[in-house]
Design an enzyme around this catalytic site. Structure first.
Site, PDB file in Angstrom:
ATOM      1  N   CYS A 176     -17.749   0.620  -3.679  1.00 54.31           N
ATOM      2  CA  CYS A 176     -17.090   1.195  -2.500  1.00 54.31           C
ATOM      3  C   CYS A 176     -15.818   0.465  -2.082  1.00 54.31           C
ATOM      4  O   CYS A 176     -15.134   0.910  -1.154  1.00 54.31           O
ATOM      5  CB  CYS A 176     -18.078   1.251  -1.336  1.00 54.31           C
ATOM      6  SG  CYS A 176     -19.524   2.258  -1.710  1.00 54.31           S
ATOM      7  N   HIS A 312     -14.891  -1.338   7.342  1.00 48.89           N
ATOM      8  CA  HIS A 312     -15.694  -0.657   6.313  1.00 48.89           C
ATOM      9  C   HIS A 312     -16.674   0.263   7.031  1.00 48.89           C
ATOM     10  O   HIS A 312     -16.791   1.434   6.689  1.00 48.89           O
ATOM     11  CB  HIS A 312     -16.404  -1.689   5.450  1.00 48.89           C
ATOM     12  CG  HIS A 312     -17.141  -1.104   4.299  1.00 48.89           C
ATOM     13  ND1 HIS A 312     -16.519  -0.419   3.283  1.00 48.89           N
ATOM     14  CD2 HIS A 312     -18.477  -1.075   4.003  1.00 48.89           C
ATOM     15  CE1 HIS A 312     -17.412  -0.008   2.402  1.00 48.89           C
ATOM     16  NE2 HIS A 312     -18.610  -0.389   2.811  1.00 48.89           N
ATOM     17  N   SER A 628      46.565  10.553 -14.104  1.00 51.56           N
ATOM     18  CA  SER A 628      47.623   9.953 -13.289  1.00 51.56           C
ATOM     19  C   SER A 628      47.006   9.167 -12.140  1.00 51.56           C
ATOM     20  O   SER A 628      46.148   8.322 -12.353  1.00 51.56           O
ATOM     21  CB  SER A 628      48.581  11.048 -12.812  1.00 51.56           C
ATOM     22  OG  SER A 628      49.673  10.506 -12.117  1.00 51.56           O
TER      23      SER A 628
END
Length: 752
Positions: A176, A312, A628
């Site tokens: 987990c 958790h 140029s």
């Protein structure tokens, strides 16, 4: 790169129960405090045959509940170039990671195809392999696709292969804590320079009853199917599904690239509980406290600064007191007693997504920092009496709570624990404030929305989603949507374009298109895949000036205006006139349009500003070329000259050329270069071949008197000649002193 380099979270893609399909819908579920748990669908397991309400009944499950994704069989295999047979043998977890990664990259403004061949890293957290067990149950159907379509190892490799990524690629299984451990490894890889961008993911899909049966025997499953974190009634958790992917890159690079940063990873850590006081699988307060201290040390921040922790938080009798005790041990150090820390868990909304639990919690904490709001933690009514709430600085929020900014940046922590003792913790910080550009007046003009998809059906669905996103928003939002669609999304085969002047008009037309009315678009169709076209910028020479040029661009385009202003500042040391004042002049005052000493610096500034505008719109050249004075603009855009040097060169060049006014000329003659060279040879160097435009198209340049004489001769012989309206020769002896003086100027400004 520093070992403590902050890492930015710049993109999010996710799928969770409760109709969550992206970061926005996930935040709505969290902020509104919705419960996404439902009864177990019959296609996942035989609930009626397996369910028994009596705890720990052998071979039975003690719950009817779970958090499940809708449409788990749906997958657009063709979008990723996967054949139907291969897709049939692909674990749905692989499919979810592919989809969420693509969406996370687009959320980050990164075109997925742009990463092909890059050292982008892939780190996937995955625990279960239920699909593999189902697939291998019938040996007669097993083939090669069964191996690449199943097994945890294949999920990360599948994503790297699909996007052509050559960075580190691995799947992490620590139960987990898998996906938060994957985030930690991704952060470490970015800091070590192993990759420049990393995708960190977590995924979980429930297709077999075995784990549910096993945990029912251990009385770990909540009878009512709810995770009641911190509550006296906490009796276990409920299993759930989901997937999440985040895009990570070093913060300094994210800021430099102008990315939207959700939050910043300041530090992280992983460890193991070791031999805890109970059996294997019993949480350890000492192990978790050690983890927290290591993570804050890695982040270089004081634990007392943390304002929210995404726990958790399974809601088990053994787990909650241990986790809250470890948090109190660490977060109390140096904390003002009046300064409490919120702690909650997404599991009260979704259930426990196991292998995806860490990424689910991380995304929740990231969005909380991004919005400055702490969502409610559900099912918390009576505080668990085993926890000394009055003695710890932790509070579980029951309602949506505004997270006020303070003198220091807000910090959050995220925890995830594995049943084998592997713990992970990440310390997040709110994103740094972005510089806000001053309010700009934009002219009312059409915007162009370009949409693409793999097929017409998907394109119609995309049009309807865009209509929902635009509906009710203003023109500035519309402009942002159009820019994102054109610059930060993959250009796929089925395409439609909508030119519009108002959000209301566009929403109406998008909905018509989504319902099958192709005429609602200004253009639609399917194009064959082809190599990406390469773009070059061409910067012309003198002659493109006209009265009133740049007025609308200066008024309407901030990038063009600011670049032109920068050019004017760079040329001030070299000229006595003001570019902005000249560009505002009316016809009677516009004598400067014939003054070469003014025209050339002005045109170079305009060319540089135009290039900056195109690049701001996502049009990037692979090459530049100039003619140029246009060579000066090209050299600057290519990075060969700084803006100060470019303006110095063109200002001095034009001023020097003005000194030869009236002495030179040019003409186009219908002759081969060899024929032209032979005809100018008698001039003794007064004339020269200046340019070769085609096999029989040559430019002769030099002294005007000598040129007039030669042209009269050639015209008498029937040779086509056309004078170029200039009075300064580009070649010839009169230019030699100027070339020497200009060389000194260039050497002075470039150091060469």
């Amino acid at each position: 790169m520093s070992a403590r380099e902050p890492i930015a979270i710049v993109g999010i893609g996710c799928r969770f129960p409760g109709g969550v399909v992206d970061a926005s819908s996930f935040w709505s579920l969290l902020e509104e405090g919705r419960d996404a748990v439902s009864q177990i669908p019959p296609d996942r397991m035989d609930v009626e045959g397996l369910y028994d309400p009596s705890p720990a009944t052998a071979g039975r499950i003690s719950t009817r509940w779970g958090g499940f994704l809708e449409g788990i069989r749906d997958f657009d295999a063709a979008f990723f170039g996967i054949s139907p047979r291969e897709a049939e043998r692909m674990d749905p977890q692989q499919r979810l990671v592919l989809e969420c990664a693509w969406e996370a990259l687009e959320d980050a403004g990164i075109v997925p195809a742009s990463l092909e061949g890059s050292p982008t890293g892939v780190y996937v957290g995955q625990w279960t392999s239920d699909f593999e067990a189902r697939l291998f149950a019938d040996p007669d159907r097993v083939d090669f696709y069964s191996t690449t379509g199943s097994g945890r190892y294949a999920t990360s490799g599948r994503l790297s292969y699909a996007l052509g990524l050559r960075g580190p690629s691995l799947t992490v299984d620590t139960a987990c804590s898998s996906s938060l451990a994957a985030v930690h490894l991704a952060v470490q890889a970015l800091r070590a320079g192993e990759c420049g961008i990393a995708l960190a993911a977590g995924v979980n899909v429930i297709l077999q009853p075995h784990v549910t049966i096993a945990y029912s025997q251990s009385r770990m499953m909540a009878a009512d199917g709810r995770c009641k974190f911190g509550d006296a009634s906490g009796d276990g958790y409920v299993r759930s599904e989901g997937a999440g992917v985040i895009v990570l890159k070093p913060l300094a690079e994210a800021v430099a690239d102008g990315d939207r940063v959700y939050a910043v990873v300041r530090g992280s850590s992983i460890n193991n509980d070791g031999r805890s006081s109970g059996s294997m699988g019993t949480p350890s307060r000492a192990g978790q406290a050690d983890l927290l201290r290591r993570a804050h040390a890695d982040a270089g921040v004081r634990p007392d600064r943390v304002g929210y922790v995404e726990a958790h938080g399974t809601g088990t009798r053994a787990g909650d007191p241990v986790e809250l005790g470890a948090l109190a041990d660490v977060l109390s150090d140096g904390r003002d007693p009046s300064k409490r820390c919120w702690v909650g868990t997404v599991k009260t909304n979704l259930g426990h997504t196991e292998g995806a639990a860490g990424i689910a919690g991380l995304i929740k904490a990231t969005l909380s920092l991004h919005h400055g709001v702490v969502p409610p933690s559900l099912h918390y009514d009576v505080p668990n009496p085993a926890i000394p709430w009055q003695d710890i600085p932790l509070v579980i929020p029951r309602t949506r709570t505004q997270w006020e900014a303070g003198d220091e940046a807000r910090l959050a922590g995220v925890s995830a624990f594995g049943i084998a003792g592997t713990n992970a913790h990440v310390v997040l910080e709110e994103a740094p404030a972005r510089a806000v550009a001053p309010e700009t007046r934009y002219a009312k003009r059409p915007e162009l929305l370009v949409l693409s998809a793999r097929d017409p059906g998907a394109l119609a669905a995309l049009a309807e989603r865009c209509a929902e996103a635009i509906d009710g928003n203003d023109a500035e939002h519309l402009r942002d949507v159009c820019a994102t669609a054109s610059m930060h999304r993959e250009a796929l085969e089925a395409r439609a374009a909508f030119a519009t002047e108002s959000p209301e008009d566009l929403v109406h037309r998008l909905r018509r298109f989504g319902q099958g009315d192709a005429s609602a678009a200004d253009g639609a169709g399917v194009v064959a895949p082809r190599p990406t076209r390469r773009i070059a910028f061409v910067f012309p020479g003198q002659g493109s000036q006209w009265l009133g040029m740049t007025r609308e661009l200066r008024a309407d385009e901030p990038v063009f205006r600011s670049t032109l202003d920068a050019c004017e500042r760079a040329m001030r040391p070299h000229v006595e006139w003001s570019l902005s004042e000249l560009l505002e002049q009316d016809g009677e005052d516009a004598e400067w349009l014939d003054d070469i000493a003014v025209i050339q610096p002005a045109l170079v500034a305009v060319e540089v500003a135009l290039a900056a505008l195109w690049r701001s719109l996502g049009v990037e050249p692979v090459a530049v070329v100039g003619h140029s004075m246009g060579e000066v603009a090209a050299a600057h855009v290519a990075g060969a000259l700084s803006l100060d040097d470019a303006m110095a060169v063109v200002c001095h060049r034009s001023a020097l050329m003005k000194t030869t006014r009236g002495r030179g000329g040019m003409a186009l003659v219908e002759m081969t270069p060899e024929e032209a060279t032979a005809r100018v040879a008698p001039s003794g160097g007064a004339l020269t071949v200046a340019a070769v435009n085609a096999p029989r198209s040559t430019v002769i340049s030099g002294d005007v008197a000598a040129l007039d004489t030669l042209l009269a001769e050639l015209e008498g012989e029937g040779v086509f000649c056309r004078r170029v309206k200039v009075d300064v020769a580009s070649h010839g002896p009169q230019m030699d002193p100027l070339v020497g003086r200009l060389t000194d100027v260039v050497g002075g400004v470039t150091g060469h």
